[in-house]
Every structure is written in structure tokens, then in C-alpha cells.
Design a protein around this motif. Structure first.
Motif, PDB file in Angstrom:
ATOM      1  N   VAL A 488       0.837  -1.200   0.000  1.00  0.00           N
ATOM      2  CA  VAL A 488       0.000   0.000   0.000  1.00  0.00           C
ATOM      3  C   VAL A 488       0.876   1.255   0.000  1.00  0.00           C
ATOM      4  N   GLU A 490       3.977   1.668  -1.028  1.00  0.00           N
ATOM      5  CA  GLU A 490       4.754   1.840  -2.249  1.00  0.00           C
ATOM      6  C   GLU A 490       3.875   1.854  -3.503  1.00  0.00           C
ATOM      7  N   GLY A 491       2.559   1.614  -3.344  1.00  0.00           N
ATOM      8  CA  GLY A 491       1.677   1.586  -4.510  1.00  0.00           C
ATOM      9  C   GLY A 491       1.965   0.419  -5.430  1.00  0.00           C
ATOM     10  N   ALA A 493       0.852  -2.812  -6.987  1.00  0.00           N
ATOM     11  CA  ALA A 493      -0.493  -3.336  -7.224  1.00  0.00           C
ATOM     12  C   ALA A 493      -0.527  -4.859  -7.327  1.00  0.00           C
ATOM     13  N   THR A 573      -4.262  -0.741  -8.031  1.00  0.00           N
ATOM     14  CA  THR A 573      -3.862  -0.581  -6.636  1.00  0.00           C
ATOM     15  C   THR A 573      -3.869  -1.961  -5.978  1.00  0.00           C
TER      16      THR A 573
END
Length: 628
Positions: A488, A490-491, A493, A573
Motif C-alpha cells: 500500500v 509503495e503503490g 499493485a 492498486t
């Protein structure tokens, strides 16, 4: 001539050195240490932590939540990168350092490179003991980091600044050696990390480490060709070395040219696409009926990049042809000589290319009747897979194979699946239809619960444009969900598929088969007799994942599951799909084991289940064979 030097701390010098290391194979160059993961404490914050701050442009940093998980992420990155690039992991002394041990063992057993940089106690010992120091009365040079020695391919403790130079070079040598690679540990005393030294500029020059592709010895190659030509029922066992060598195309050409069927270990699955004419699926305890029956009747087993673990050999009971011989193509001599086999010591791709060329000179190919036999057997197995995936009532909860079937219907060759432990490895090995060489990412050398989520992060870092799925059961999820926070933050996905079956389903099934009656394997309230057979615990894993910042999609039926998986696959995400299996006691629903696995059963017992299990065990043990 005056030697040009630069004054830096040991930690600063190490970070700058690591940023200048590269690998090269087949003319392609890439950075060896792509980034550093770290959790800071008093043992590394002023040394490596400060150095990473000084060199943020040269060395990317990633923040982890658990030291073991950081190693898993680095290992996932390394495997997806073909062992040509990896990450470093730094920790403090004490618990941070010992948390590395499990990850190091996983890396070394799977022959995957990772660099570990744990802090250590003072080399100069101004205060003794310091916080978190292990005192050993008979030895003053031992710290908790010595736990890492047996699980590291190279270990050194840097007690003087100048000692870093040869040690760092040796560390890079081992990381890039296709035979020796695994976990490498440089233990860094906290005072030495911060100590300054005049470093020769040559130490920071770019270095390119060539990853070798050695060819076969001519005499060994000639003997291998002779053995293959004399075999009537040969079988290839493809191991993880096929992937490490990027030998998938060479294997496909070899199999296509000779007609020899190819079975795969957990590490080797995907060496051929599932629809390749010579692919017969997984082998061993978790293998297909097709592959295991071929193994039982094979007069020649050609191991390519495999370690022949007990799951592959069915604990020494699978290869039962009275005249079976083994030919082992492996870059490691240790593995090449296993099962008293004829060694063909070479890089997997190079060796396969040489074998294909030599056999083509003789126009060698297996008998058409043999090819027809395994082709028809494979078709029958595929019908069993279809039956496992089939859904009659889409508004009911799915079985575990139906969950895999829903995913199978959705993905394409770009998707990557990650798993390591529980009942999923067996189902996946038997049922999953692999579409690309790196779609199937099973860590089964150490089968480490908790690997999947952090490894998915590392894989996604190495393959940012591809859908990456972490498949986890509830038992595995509870071991290590912490890196959801990292994904979350560091993004990254990743897609996490949580399969809730209320316990250690795999071990529950094993317990039942060996007379253990599933004792202590269910996530349930205890009963009056001390067994855990009460109602399921009210644990909400979906809510837990959501509390860590992940988007969660709950699926209550097969229909819901299909929609949730499609939505998760399209998400940009971190996204979780949560699904509960059809019944609380459902282990799998997949076809049972097609070969044995040796888990010793109590020799004396009063409970009937254990007595019966021992009788069956003794029958299986009697079929074990030592190949000499």
C-alpha cells in the motif's frame, strides 16, 4: 605513483560499491543489487542507514515491516530477474538479525541470490555486553549472526574497515555464481559501520560479473547421446535449473525433436507450456497420473536442473523400472551425480542445445507407440482437470479447485501466480495449466508459509507491467500479512487471493492419513476433550487486510468470485479477493496423490487410526529403492 583514495565510512563505501556491480549473460547487462530493504535499529541506523541516506540516488531504499519478509521480497525479485539481479537487506542486531534466518534458508535451498547486511555487536567491545548481545562464555567472537552461517553460501564478519574489500568481492562472486549462489551474509559490527577509512578509488569502479554458460565435456556428451539412443521409454524431469538458465526454448526444441515426454518438478513447472505436445505435467507426490505412470515405467530418467527431492522421487519409490538409469544434466556436480546417475555437467540451455544437435545427426526419436501412449494419457488427465474446475451451481461456495478454475479462465500468459505452502501447491502442481515460462512461481524448496505476499511485492517490482497474484490460505496469511502495508505504501499493485478453509488444511489431511486424526490443525474453538473441534473461530481475514490499507473484495459464491477476480485483475492498486471454500473441512477436492511421500507413522499406538496407518506405511516403505 600516489594511490587515489576517498574517505568514507565502511557503510558508505559498501553502499557505493554495491551500486557499481553488474551482471552480464548472453550480452545483456543489468545491475546486480537493484535496491536495499531495511528496518533500522541501533545496530544499523547510524551506519548503513546513514549511508543509504547519503546515496539515495545511487541505491534505492525500501521500507519493510518484517525482516524475514524483506528477504522473501528480495528473493521474489531475484527469481523473477533470472538470478541476474537481486536486493540487499539490512537489519539491526538482535531480533532483526535472527529474523533473517528463515529467509536465508529459503534463498539458499532454492539457489536464489540475496545479500544480507545484519548489524553486529561492537568489534572494539567498549561496552560488553551491549543491548541484545548474546553472551557466550567460551567464545568472545560469537554473536547471534552466527546463526546465519549454515544457511549462507558465504559469510563474513567485517571487524576492520580494510577487510571489507576482499569480503565484498567474494560476496559478489558467490551471488553471481550459478552453482554457488544463495544467501550471502556480511555481518557488520555497529562501530565498524561508522568508522572512516581511505578507500582506493578502484574499489568503486564498475564491475561486470559474467554469469557462465559452461558446455558439456565431450566424453560426457557422447555418453549421454549413447544412453538416450539406447532407451525405449525415456522421460525428462525438468527442475528449477531450466528456468534459472532460461532454457525453456531449448527444452521445447529438444522435446519436440526427440518426442521425449517432459514432466516437471514444482520448481520446474512451466518449463514447457501446458499445451506443448511433450508436456505431461507435474511429477512425484503432487504430480499427475500421466507423469507418475511414465516415471514408474521409464528405463531412462533425464534430469535437467533438478535436485531430485523426496517429493519428486516419491521418497525413493517412484522410478521402479528394474533397469532404470539416470542421466543428469546439471550445472552443479553435486546434483549431477545423484541417484548414481551419469552426469552431464553443463549449463541447462547449453547442454540441451548440444544434445539436440547430436541426436539430430542420428535422426533419433522415440517410438510412435510411446508418443501415442503418453498423449492419450495426458488427454485423460486433462478431462479430470476439467471435472475439478467444473461448476454446477454458481451461486454456492466454491471448492478449492473451482477457485483455481475461475482464475484459470481469467488469466493469460502475462499473469504470474505465487504460492509456497499448504494444500495449494498440490492442487496447483496437478491442475494448473501454465501458459508462460515464469507464470508458475512456487517456492517449494523450503515451502515457507508467509512467503507469498512479500514475494509478490518483489516479483511485481521486477515485472511492474504484469498481473501478480499471491495465493494464500488462511494459515499462511496469518503467518505474515504485514507486507500488505508495504504494498500500500509503495503503490505496488499486487493481487492477494485469500482462501479461507479454517485451518492448516494440508497438514490436517496429512495428519489424518498418518493416524493423527487432524489433531491441532483446525482453526476452531477447543472441545471438552482438548481437541480443536468446536465452531470455527470468528476471525475476519478480509477485515484484517482492509485494516492494513488494502482494497478487499468479498466473494460468497462462484459467481461472485469470477466477478471479484476480474475486478482485481484490472485494478491498479493493491487488491485482495477473499473467498471461503465450500465446507469447513474441504482440503482440496482435487485428485488424490498419485505417488507416495514418506512421513513416518508411529510404530506403536493404541488408537486404531494410527495402527491402520502404520500398516499402510510399512507396505509403502517396502517398495523403496536405493538407486546404485
Amino acid at each position: 605513483m600516489t594511490l587515489k583514495t576517498t574517505r568514507l565510512t565502511v557503510a558508505q563505501a559498501l553502499v557505493r560499491f554495491l551500486a557499481a556491480q553488474y551482471t552480464e549473460r548472453d550480452g545483456v547487462r543489468q545491475r546486480l543489487i537493484g535496491a536495499t530493504w531495511g528496518i533500522f535499529g541501533h545496530g544499523n541506523v547510524a551506519g548503513i542507514g546513514q549511508a543509504l541516506l547519503e546515496h539515495t540516488e545511487e541505491m534505492p531504499y525500501h521500507q519493510g515491516r518484517n525482516e524475514q519478509a524483506m528477504v522473501h521480497a528480495a528473493v521474489g525479485y531475484a527469481r523473477q530477474s533470472g538470478r541476474l539481479s537481486t536486493h540487499a537487506v539490512t537489519t539491526s542486531i538482535g531480533p532483526g538479525a535472527t529474523n533473517l534466518v528463515t529467509g536465508a534458508a529459503l534463498a539458499t535451498i532454492n539457489h536464489l541470490p540475496v545479500l544480507l547486511l545484519p548489524g553486529d555487536i561492537f568489534a572494539t567491545r567498549p561496552a560488553d555486553p551491549v543491548l541484545q548481545q548474546l553472551e557466550v562464555p567460551y567464545a568472545g567472537d560469537v554473536s547471534v549472526n552466527d546463526c546465519l552461517r549454515p544457511v549462507s553460501r558465504y559469510f563474513d564478519r567485517i571487524t576492520r574497515p580494510e577487510a571489507l574489500i576482499p569480503s565484498a568481492l567474494n560476496a559478489m562472486r558467490v551471488l553471481t555464481d550459478p552453482v554457488e549462489t544463495g544467501a550471502v551474509t556480511l555481518a557488520l559490527p555497529q562501530d565498524v559501520q561508522a568508522e572512516a577509512y581511505d578507500w582506493p578509488e578502484e574499489f568503486f569502479a564498475e564491475r561486470v560479473w559474467t554469469v557462465r554458460r559452461p558446455g558439456a565435456d565431450p566424453a560426457e556428451l557422447a555418453e549421454a547421446v549413447r544412453i538416450i539412443r539406447s532407451a525405449k521409454r525415456p522421460l525428462v524431469v525438468a527442475g528449477g535449473g531450466v528456468h534459472h538458465s532460461r532454457a525453456e526454448e531449448a527444452l521445447a526444441e529438444f522435446a519436440g525433436a526427440t518426442g521425449i515426454p517432459v514432466a516437471s518438478t514444482q520448481a520446474g513447472k512451466g518449463s514447457l507450456r501446458h499445451d506443448h505436445p511433450q508436456d505431461v505435467g507435474g511429477i512425484g507426490h503432487t504430480g499427475t497420473a500421466t507423469a507418475d505412470e511414465l516415471a514408474r515405467t521409464a528405463d531412462l530418467v533425464i534430469g535437467v536442473g533438478t535436485r531430485y527431492t523426496d517429493f519428486t522421487t516419491a521418497s525413493g519409490t517412484l522410478f521402479s523400472h528394474p533397469d532404470v538409469r539416470f542421466l543428469n544434466l546439471n550445472i552443479a556436480s553435486f546434483d549431477g551425480h545423484k541417484l548414481a546417475g551419469r552426469p552431464l555437467i553443463a549449463d541447462a540451455r547449453t547442454g540441451l542445445e548440444e544434445l539436440t544437435e547430436r541426436l539430430a545427426m542420428h535422426g533419433h526419436r522415440v517410438a510412435p507407440s510411446y508418443a501415442t501412449e503418453y498423449t492419450e494419457d495426458k488427454e485423460r488427465w486433462e478431462q479430470r482437470v476439467d471435472a475439478c474446475y467444473e461448476v454446477d451451481e454458481p451461486d454456492t461456495r466454491p471448492t478449492q479447485p473451482q477457485i483455481l478454475g475461475a482464475l484459470d479462465a481469467l488469466v493469460d500468459e502475462s499473469d504470474i501466480l505465487i504460492n509456497a505452502a499448504g494444500s495449494l501447491p498440490g492442487d496447483l502442481h496437478k491442475l494448473w495449466r501454465t501458459r508462460s515460462r515464469d507464470q508458475y512461481h512456487l517456492e517449494y524448496g523450503y515451502s515457507c508459509m508467509g512467503y507469498e505476499i512479500p514475494a509478490a511485492i518483489g516479483v511485481k517490482m521486477a515485472a511492474p507491467d504484469r498481473p501478480v497474484w499471491a495465493l494464500v490460505g488462511d494459515g499462511t496469511y496469518l503467518m505474515m500479512p504485514t507486507e500488505i502495508v508495504t504494498a500500500v505504501q509503495e503503490g505496488i499493485a499486487i493481487k492477494v487471493l485469500i482462501i479461507q478453509n479454517h485451518g492448516y488444511a494440508s497438514i490436517g489431511g496429512l495428519s489424518e492419513s498418518v493416524g493423527g486424526e487432524r489433531f491441532g490443525t483446525a482453526y476452531r474453538y477447543p472441545s471438552s476433550d482438548g481437541s480443536y473441534t468446536g465452531p470455527p473461530l470468528p476471525v475476519d481475514l478480509a477485515a484484517n487486510a482492509a485494516s492494513l490499507g488494502m482494497r478487499v473484495l468479498r466473494a460468497k459464491s462462484v459467481r461472485d468470485l469470477r466477478e471479484a477476480l476480474a475486478e482485481a485483475r484490472a485494478a491498479d492498486t493493491p487488491t485482495c479477493v477473499y473467498v471461503e471454500t465450500q465446507t469447513a473441512d474441504t482440503v482440496s477436492g482435487a485428485p488424490p496423490a498419485q505417488a507416495w511421500w514418506d512421513v513416518p507413522v508411529a510404530e506403536t499406538a493404541t488408537r486404531p487410526s494410527a495402527v491402520k496407518a502404520r500398516e499402510l506405511y510399512e507396505r509403502h516403505v517396502s517398495t523403496r529403492r536405493r538407486h546404485l
